[in-house]
Motif scaffolding. Structure first.
Motif, PDB file in Angstrom:
ATOM      1  N   SER A 267       0.853  -1.192   0.000  1.00 57.14           N
ATOM      2  CA  SER A 267       0.000   0.000   0.000  1.00 57.14           C
ATOM      3  C   SER A 267       0.889   1.242   0.000  1.00 57.14           C
ATOM      4  O   SER A 267       2.096   1.161   0.278  1.00 57.14           O
ATOM      5  CB  SER A 267      -0.890   0.013   1.246  1.00 57.14           C
TER       6      SER A 267
ATOM      7  N   LYS B  33       0.902   3.585   2.164  1.00 56.28           N
ATOM      8  CA  LYS B  33       1.395   3.774   3.530  1.00 56.28           C
ATOM      9  C   LYS B  33       2.601   2.864   3.798  1.00 56.28           C
ATOM     10  O   LYS B  33       3.602   3.298   4.377  1.00 56.28           O
ATOM     11  CB  LYS B  33       0.276   3.492   4.540  1.00 56.28           C
ATOM     12  N   GLU B  34       2.512   1.609   3.366  1.00 58.10           N
ATOM     13  CA  GLU B  34       3.637   0.683   3.538  1.00 58.10           C
ATOM     14  C   GLU B  34       4.860   1.144   2.744  1.00 58.10           C
ATOM     15  O   GLU B  34       5.990   1.061   3.226  1.00 58.10           O
ATOM     16  CB  GLU B  34       3.232  -0.728   3.101  1.00 58.10           C
TER      17      GLU B  34
ATOM     18  N   CYS C 105       5.635   4.186   1.989  1.00 56.77           N
ATOM     19  CA  CYS C 105       6.227   5.336   2.694  1.00 56.77           C
ATOM     20  C   CYS C 105       7.095   4.849   3.852  1.00 56.77           C
ATOM     21  O   CYS C 105       8.181   5.392   4.094  1.00 56.77           O
ATOM     22  CB  CYS C 105       5.143   6.290   3.187  1.00 56.77           C
ATOM     23  N   ARG C 106       6.646   3.826   4.566  1.00 56.66           N
ATOM     24  CA  ARG C 106       7.465   3.257   5.646  1.00 56.66           C
ATOM     25  C   ARG C 106       8.746   2.640   5.083  1.00 56.66           C
ATOM     26  O   ARG C 106       9.815   2.768   5.669  1.00 56.66           O
ATOM     27  CB  ARG C 106       6.668   2.215   6.439  1.00 56.66           C
TER      28      ARG C 106
ATOM     29  N   GLU D 258       5.162  12.294   3.580  1.00 59.01           N
ATOM     30  CA  GLU D 258       4.177  11.259   3.243  1.00 59.01           C
ATOM     31  C   GLU D 258       3.017  11.714   2.362  1.00 59.01           C
ATOM     32  O   GLU D 258       2.687  11.012   1.403  1.00 59.01           O
ATOM     33  CB  GLU D 258       3.660  10.568   4.506  1.00 59.01           C
TER      34      GLU D 258
ATOM     35  N   THR E  42       2.630   9.899  -1.110  1.00 62.71           N
ATOM     36  CA  THR E  42       1.420   9.072  -1.242  1.00 62.71           C
ATOM     37  C   THR E  42       0.656   9.438  -2.508  1.00 62.71           C
ATOM     38  O   THR E  42       0.209   8.555  -3.260  1.00 62.71           O
ATOM     39  CB  THR E  42       0.519   9.222   0.002  1.00 62.71           C
TER      40      THR E  42
END
Length: 189
Positions: free
Chosen positions: A105, A107-108, A110-111, A129, A133
């Motif tokens: 995803s 979000k993942e 970005c991590r 982010e 994103t």
């Protein structure tokens, strides 16, 4: 575990491919033969000599003859792997388990971006982010989107942009990637 790609199995002349492929198969005996980007063995019709077909035939016979002594895993992008399986009527019956790994995803990713930067000794802006994103959401729809590899490339391009910025800036923190660097990297895709 013996991990190979097309170049490890295919040679440039008739007959040599079978020998190269057999060497890797024997090396994987009592273990695992992992063929990454296996679809590259299946050249499109009319594209010249298909030594990949010789590799497929060779490893299929070897895995049949040694089915109690080895595991063969073929990996690649889903659409291309479906095409690969269609190149030989014996392939689907030999590879009866199919595992599709979902894309990360935004979000993942970005991590992952933050973790990769930290591993290389770089810090990112706290507010990166939302823009990254949006960039992920827009680009992940493209046919050639490569998920985590895109994030690695984004970091590399961000570092290049940072280096270019630092050439003209004095006293700037070389371990900090700024938003302007990331924005330049996103434009470069």
């Amino acid at each position: 575990l013996v991990a190979v790609t097309r170049e490890d199995l295919v040679a440039g002349y008739v007959g040599q491919t079978a020998m190269k492929t057999m060497e890797k198969c024997r090396e994987a005996l009592d273990g695992i033969l992992f063929i990454d980007e296996a679809y590259e063995l299946a050249a499109p019709a009319g594209s010249g000599p298909n030594y990949g077909k010789e590799a497929i035939t060779t490893f299929m016979k070897f895995m049949d003859d040694n089915r109690d002594r080895m595991i063969v895993i073929v990996a690649g992008y889903p659409d291309l792997m479906r095409q690969f399986m269609d190149t030989n009527p014996g392939l689907p019956g030999r590879f009866t388990k199919n595992i599709n790994f979902p894309s990360y995803s935004a979000k993942e990713l970005c991590r992952i971006f933050r973790a990769m930067a930290a591993k290389q000794g770089f810090s990112l802006p706290d507010d990166f982010e939302p823009k990254v994103t949006t960039w992920i959401d827009e680009n992940s729809r493209l046919e050639d989107w490569a998920n985590a590899r895109e994030i690695r490339t984004l970091l590399e391009k961000s570092r290049e942009a940072q280096a270019m910025r630092l050439v003209t800036s004095k006293g700037t923190d070389v371990s900090r990637i700024q938003m302007v660097d990331i924005e330049r990297a996103m434009e470069a895709r």
